[in-house]
Design a protein around this motif. Structure first.
Motif, PDB file in Angstrom:
ATOM      1  N   LEU A   1       0.613  -1.194   0.018  1.00 13.81           N
ATOM      2  CA  LEU A   1       0.049  -0.361  -0.079  1.00 13.81           C
ATOM      3  C   LEU A   1       0.925   1.342   0.248  1.00 13.81           C
ATOM      4  CD1 LEU A   1      -2.769   1.256   0.076  1.00 13.81           C
ATOM      5  CD2 LEU A   1      -2.847   0.849   2.730  1.00 13.81           C
ATOM      6  N   ARG A   2       1.943   1.068   0.932  1.00 13.88           N
ATOM      7  CA  ARG A   2       3.027   2.466   0.711  1.00 13.88           C
ATOM      8  C   ARG A   2       3.507   2.717  -0.600  1.00 13.88           C
ATOM      9  NH1 ARG A   2       3.094   7.023   2.789  1.00 13.88           N
ATOM     10  NH2 ARG A   2       3.440   7.524   0.480  1.00 13.88           N
ATOM     11  N   TYR A   3       3.936   1.621  -1.202  1.00 17.82           N
ATOM     12  CA  TYR A   3       4.584   1.675  -2.303  1.00 17.82           C
ATOM     13  C   TYR A   3       3.386   2.258  -3.514  1.00 17.82           C
ATOM     14  CZ  TYR A   3       6.135  -0.481  -7.102  1.00 17.82           C
ATOM     15  OH  TYR A   3       6.504  -0.632  -8.092  1.00 17.82           O
ATOM     16  N   LEU A   4       2.196   1.575  -3.279  1.00 11.60           N
ATOM     17  CA  LEU A   4       1.079   2.022  -4.375  1.00 11.60           C
ATOM     18  C   LEU A   4       0.865   3.392  -4.242  1.00 11.60           C
ATOM     19  CD1 LEU A   4      -0.949  -1.175  -3.927  1.00 11.60           C
ATOM     20  CD2 LEU A   4       0.379  -0.321  -6.255  1.00 11.60           C
ATOM     21  N   ILE A   5       0.827   3.919  -2.967  1.00  8.47           N
ATOM     22  CA  ILE A   5       0.379   5.290  -2.673  1.00  8.47           C
ATOM     23  C   ILE A   5       1.469   6.560  -3.485  1.00  8.47           C
ATOM     24  CG2 ILE A   5       0.524   7.154  -0.893  1.00  8.47           C
ATOM     25  CD1 ILE A   5      -0.910   5.036   0.741  1.00  8.47           C
ATOM     26  N   ASP A   6       2.837   5.776  -3.290  1.00  7.30           N
ATOM     27  CA  ASP A   6       3.890   6.590  -3.935  1.00  7.30           C
ATOM     28  C   ASP A   6       3.530   6.743  -5.500  1.00  7.30           C
ATOM     29  OD1 ASP A   6       4.668   7.233  -1.400  1.00  7.30           O
ATOM     30  OD2 ASP A   6       6.524   5.872  -1.440  1.00  7.30           O
ATOM     31  N   LEU A   7       3.489   5.530  -6.013  1.00  3.50           N
ATOM     32  CA  LEU A   7       3.306   5.465  -7.306  1.00  3.50           C
ATOM     33  C   LEU A   7       2.023   6.316  -7.952  1.00  3.50           C
ATOM     34  CD1 LEU A   7       3.728   1.469  -8.010  1.00  3.50           C
ATOM     35  CD2 LEU A   7       5.330   3.411  -8.646  1.00  3.50           C
TER      36      LEU A   7
ATOM     37  N   SER B   1       2.768   9.662  -8.234  1.00  2.59           N
ATOM     38  CA  SER B   1       3.782  10.037  -9.386  1.00  2.59           C
ATOM     39  C   SER B   1       3.072   9.708 -10.966  1.00  2.59           C
ATOM     40  CB  SER B   1       4.959   9.015  -9.259  1.00  2.59           C
ATOM     41  OG  SER B   1       5.799   9.498  -8.217  1.00  2.59           O
ATOM     42  N   HIS B   2       1.845   9.588 -10.726  1.00  2.02           N
ATOM     43  CA  HIS B   2       0.881   9.365 -11.761  1.00  2.02           C
ATOM     44  C   HIS B   2       1.245   7.934 -12.566  1.00  2.02           C
ATOM     45  CE1 HIS B   2      -0.643  13.126 -11.013  1.00  2.02           C
ATOM     46  NE2 HIS B   2       0.633  13.747 -10.913  1.00  2.02           N
ATOM     47  N   VAL B   3       1.679   7.239 -12.004  1.00  2.00           N
ATOM     48  CA  VAL B   3       2.207   5.539 -12.678  1.00  2.00           C
ATOM     49  C   VAL B   3       0.671   4.951 -12.531  1.00  2.00           C
ATOM     50  CG1 VAL B   3       3.285   3.494 -12.530  1.00  2.00           C
ATOM     51  CG2 VAL B   3       4.391   5.510 -11.754  1.00  2.00           C
ATOM     52  N   GLU B   4       0.533   4.512 -13.560  1.00  2.00           N
ATOM     53  CA  GLU B   4      -0.877   3.806 -13.868  1.00  2.00           C
ATOM     54  C   GLU B   4      -1.117   2.316 -13.803  1.00  2.00           C
ATOM     55  OE1 GLU B   4      -2.655   4.952 -17.632  1.00  2.00           O
ATOM     56  OE2 GLU B   4      -2.727   6.956 -17.066  1.00  2.00           O
TER      57      GLU B   4
ATOM     58  N   ASP C   1       7.882  -5.538 -11.015  1.00  2.00           N
ATOM     59  CA  ASP C   1       8.079  -3.886 -10.614  1.00  2.00           C
ATOM     60  C   ASP C   1       7.845  -3.992  -9.234  1.00  2.00           C
ATOM     61  OD1 ASP C   1       8.205  -3.091 -13.262  1.00  2.00           O
ATOM     62  OD2 ASP C   1       5.942  -2.778 -13.342  1.00  2.00           O
ATOM     63  N   VAL C   2       7.024  -4.842  -8.498  1.00  2.00           N
ATOM     64  CA  VAL C   2       6.890  -4.774  -7.011  1.00  2.00           C
ATOM     65  C   VAL C   2       8.072  -5.443  -6.438  1.00  2.00           C
ATOM     66  CG1 VAL C   2       5.505  -5.662  -5.219  1.00  2.00           C
ATOM     67  CG2 VAL C   2       4.441  -4.914  -7.149  1.00  2.00           C
ATOM     68  N   GLU C   3       8.485  -6.545  -7.002  1.00  2.00           N
ATOM     69  CA  GLU C   3       9.691  -7.229  -6.524  1.00  2.00           C
ATOM     70  C   GLU C   3      10.818  -6.228  -6.468  1.00  2.00           C
ATOM     71  OE1 GLU C   3      12.763 -11.112  -7.260  1.00  2.00           O
ATOM     72  OE2 GLU C   3      10.612 -10.815  -8.048  1.00  2.00           O
ATOM     73  N   ARG C   4      10.993  -5.666  -7.569  1.00  2.00           N
ATOM     74  CA  ARG C   4      12.170  -4.751  -7.731  1.00  2.00           C
ATOM     75  C   ARG C   4      12.258  -3.572  -6.700  1.00  2.00           C
ATOM     76  NH1 ARG C   4      11.189  -2.878 -12.389  1.00  2.00           N
ATOM     77  NH2 ARG C   4      11.769  -4.801 -13.680  1.00  2.00           N
ATOM     78  N   GLN C   5      11.246  -3.094  -6.552  1.00  2.00           N
ATOM     79  CA  GLN C   5      11.017  -1.811  -5.673  1.00  2.00           C
ATOM     80  C   GLN C   5      10.876  -2.039  -4.166  1.00  2.00           C
ATOM     81  OE1 GLN C   5      11.383   1.423  -6.782  1.00  2.00           O
ATOM     82  NE2 GLN C   5      11.788   0.534  -8.732  1.00  2.00           N
TER      83      GLN C   5
ATOM     84  N   PRO D   1      -3.565 -10.553 -16.955  1.00  2.00           N
ATOM     85  CA  PRO D   1      -2.850 -11.144 -17.808  1.00  2.00           C
ATOM     86  C   PRO D   1      -2.242 -10.154 -18.728  1.00  2.00           C
ATOM     87  CG  PRO D   1      -4.250 -12.927 -17.162  1.00  2.00           C
ATOM     88  CD  PRO D   1      -4.838 -11.500 -17.093  1.00  2.00           C
ATOM     89  N   GLY D   2      -0.828 -10.050 -18.807  1.00  2.00           N
ATOM     90  CA  GLY D   2      -0.272  -8.986 -20.276  1.00  2.00           C
ATOM     91  C   GLY D   2      -0.407  -7.784 -19.884  1.00  2.00           C
ATOM     92  N   VAL D   3      -1.209  -7.462 -18.949  1.00  2.00           N
ATOM     93  CA  VAL D   3      -1.401  -5.928 -18.473  1.00  2.00           C
ATOM     94  C   VAL D   3      -0.970  -5.508 -17.334  1.00  2.00           C
ATOM     95  CG1 VAL D   3      -3.001  -4.154 -18.088  1.00  2.00           C
ATOM     96  CG2 VAL D   3      -3.465  -5.936 -19.762  1.00  2.00           C
ATOM     97  N   GLY D   4      -0.902  -6.411 -16.285  1.00  2.00           N
ATOM     98  CA  GLY D   4      -0.601  -6.078 -15.125  1.00  2.00           C
ATOM     99  C   GLY D   4      -1.616  -5.582 -13.942  1.00  2.00           C
ATOM    100  N   TYR D   5      -1.210  -4.842 -13.005  1.00  5.59           N
ATOM    101  CA  TYR D   5      -2.088  -4.174 -12.127  1.00  5.59           C
ATOM    102  C   TYR D   5      -2.271  -2.776 -12.307  1.00  5.59           C
ATOM    103  CZ  TYR D   5      -0.777  -8.668  -9.976  1.00  5.59           C
ATOM    104  OH  TYR D   5      -0.361  -9.823  -9.818  1.00  5.59           O
ATOM    105  N   ASN D   6      -3.657  -2.291 -12.268  1.00  7.76           N
ATOM    106  CA  ASN D   6      -3.907  -0.900 -12.233  1.00  7.76           C
ATOM    107  C   ASN D   6      -3.596  -0.143 -10.848  1.00  7.76           C
ATOM    108  OD1 ASN D   6      -5.864   1.507 -11.576  1.00  7.76           O
ATOM    109  ND2 ASN D   6      -5.614   1.499 -13.795  1.00  7.76           N
ATOM    110  N   VAL D   7      -2.642   0.793 -10.829  1.00  9.25           N
ATOM    111  CA  VAL D   7      -2.190   1.233  -9.527  1.00  9.25           C
ATOM    112  C   VAL D   7      -3.351   1.836  -8.697  1.00  9.25           C
ATOM    113  CG1 VAL D   7      -0.792   2.957  -8.376  1.00  9.25           C
ATOM    114  CG2 VAL D   7       0.171   1.704 -10.159  1.00  9.25           C
ATOM    115  N   SER D   8      -4.207   2.606  -9.357  1.00 11.11           N
ATOM    116  CA  SER D   8      -5.316   3.022  -8.504  1.00 11.11           C
ATOM    117  C   SER D   8      -6.317   1.957  -7.955  1.00 11.11           C
ATOM    118  CB  SER D   8      -6.060   4.170  -9.169  1.00 11.11           C
ATOM    119  OG  SER D   8      -5.242   5.202  -9.539  1.00 11.11           O
ATOM    120  N   GLU D   9      -6.808   1.008  -8.731  1.00  7.94           N
ATOM    121  CA  GLU D   9      -7.651   0.029  -8.426  1.00  7.94           C
ATOM    122  C   GLU D   9      -6.950  -0.947  -7.349  1.00  7.94           C
ATOM    123  OE1 GLU D   9      -8.970  -1.916 -11.931  1.00  7.94           O
ATOM    124  OE2 GLU D   9      -9.876  -0.232 -12.784  1.00  7.94           O
TER     125      GLU D   9
END
Length: 213
Positions: free
Chosen positions: A19-25, A28-31, A37-41, A62-70
């Motif tokens: 959640l902390r990571y997603l709030i920061d993303l 920063s307007h990351v969609e 990406d989660v593992e790296r950060q 699949p193939g898209v990933g996770y929507n940050v806001s959702e």
């Protein structure tokens, strides 16, 4: 406190990290992000991330990933911080005062609704727009506030008595900074925070290093 008794506590702790990571993303307007990406950060294995989420249903595409806001909104709902949670602080000394003024609590939907102390020198003092109240009024005040979370920043010899009063006033979750193991009913969840314990663990990891010169 969680949606299922089968959810391990480490999973809930990692959810808070996500959640902390997603709030920061989101700020920063990351969609979108991937589990890689989660593992790296965060340093949390991508497979572990996916397993943690699987306790609560289907996430991502699949193939898209996770929507940050959702994803941020869903984890906030899981942790029950999608709406503002009132919190009481008991103990308005140095640590309690620092927590009362900590801006990150609001960002995570935690609102310090009242602060209490038993020291006459602290009672009535203004702390970050809150007037420190007499600890003896905890029950009466919380009947109006309805806080179910309490943060204890009191000495060890006062912690159990304060915990008893808080529980009687409707508190069901306690963050305990006092160096004592509290005895509470099964319905009450306690998380103990010990700076000395954490420092001791960190100190252990220095044992294999060469002494500083």
């Amino acid at each position: 406190m969680n949606s299922s008794p089968k959810v391990p506590m480490p999973t809930l702790e990692r959810l808070a990290t996500y959640l902390r990571y997603l709030i920061d993303l989101d700020a920063s307007h990351v969609e979108t992000i991937s589990s890689t990406d989660v593992e790296r950060q965060t340093g949390i294995n991508a497979a572990q991330f996916r397993k943690d989420l699987s306790y609560f249903g289907e996430f991502g595409k699949p193939g898209v990933g996770y929507n940050v806001s959702e994803l941020q909104a869903r984890i906030a709902r899981i942790l029950k911080i999608d709406q503002m949670q009132p919190v009481i602080v008991v103990g308005a000394g140095n640590l309690g005062s620092a927590l009362i003024g900590y801006p990150g609590l609001q960002e995570h939907k935690f609102h310090i609704a009242a602060a209490f102390d038993r020291d006459p020198a602290k009672i009535g003092r203004l702390q970050n727009d809150l007037v420190v109240l007499d600890e003896s009024s905890l029950g009466e005040v919380n009947a109006k506030i309805g806080a179910r979370i309490a943060i204890l920043c009191v000495p060890a010899n006062a912690a159990q008595h304060v915990a008893n009063d808080a529980i009687a006033a409707g508190v069901r979750v306690i963050l305990n900074f006092a160096p004592i193991i509290l005895k509470v009913p099964e319905r009450v969840v306690v998380r103990n925070v010990s700076f000395l314990q954490e420092l001791a663990v960190l100190s252990y990891h220095l044992s294999s290093e060469a002494p500083a010169t």
